[in-house]
Every structure is written in structure tokens, then in C-alpha cells.
Design a protein around this motif. Structure first.
Motif: not given
Length: 131
Positions: A6-7, A30-35, A37-50
Motif C-alpha cells: 500500500q505504501v 488511526s491506522q491511516g496515521g501509521q501508514f 508515517r511510513a509514507v513520510a519515511q519511505r517516500c522522499p519525493s514529493p516531500p511530506m511537509l507536515n
């Protein structure tokens, strides 16, 4: 669907969207916040700002709370089944909730067999040469 798949799929969708090239903000419940976070860690482009995560189980879940009749045999059976199967490859690959199961009594099994949570929490067992 496996959380890692999914990520990976979301990373591709975000990267392909020209409207997001300067970055984006995300909120997950809930589960969406955790997923996310994985997107923020694994997908540098485009950047997740907040990232705002509300009620995410970032340290995982364990047990079977609020089972009707805490002393019932059915609740006990469900708990034992979860304890036995949560870290098997088939369950990890096909039951997304098992991917954020964190049994504090089986820490080594969790770190070795969790295909999602242990990785995004940087708790994966790594073999590093001793210096």
C-alpha cells in the motif's frame, strides 16, 4: 493488502502528481496515521511537509481488549489464536492488522517477523559487523 505494498503504491501516486511536487501536508486517523508515517519515511519525493497523526498505534497493538465477558472461553481462545498466529508469514502478508501487532512478551519474534511495524519503527534486527 499488505501495508508495504500500500505504501509503495501511494508513493508512486504521489510522485506522479505534478500538483504535489513542492510538497504536501497529510493527516491520518488511526491506522491511516501509521501508514502516512511510513509514507513520510519511505517516500522522499514529493516531500511530506507536515503530518498530523490522530490515534495512530505507532507502537503497535497487543491483546484483545473489551472482548465481551473478559473471562469467557471464546475471548481466551481468540487471544491465544492471535498470540500463536500473528507472526506467521501467511498472516503477516495477508492481514494488515497483524502487521502492527506488537507482543511485548515476544519482543524477539516481533523484531524478526513483523514485516511492517518493526521496520518503520527502526526496530528490525540487523546484522552488523562488530568493530
Amino acid at each position: 493488502m499488505n501495508a508495504n505494498d500500500q505504501v509503495r503504491e501511494v508513493c508512486g501516486q504521489l510522485a506522479a502528481d505534478p500538483h504535489l511536487k513542492g510538497g504536501y501536508n497529510a493527516i491520518g486517523f488511526s491506522q491511516g496515521g501509521q501508514f502516512l508515517r511510513a509514507v513520510a519515511q519511505r517516500c522522499p519525493s514529493p516531500p511530506m511537509l507536515n503530518l498530523i497523526s490522530v490515534g495512530g498505534q505507532h507502537q503497535g497493538v497487543f491483546g484483545f481488549p473489551r472482548c465481551p465477558g473478559e473471562s469467557s472461553h471464546i475471548c481466551d481462545w481468540i487471544r491465544k489464536t492471535l498470540d500463536l498466529g500473528a507472526y506467521t508469514p501467511a498472516v503477516q502478508e495477508h492481514l494488515v492488522q497483524a502487521e502492527y501487532w506488537h507482543d511485548p512478551l515476544r519482543e524477539e519474534d516481533y523484531r524478526k517477523s513483523s514485516i511492517f511495524l518493526a521496520d518503520i519503527n527502526q526496530e528490525r534486527v540487523r546484522s552488523c559487523p562488530v568493530r
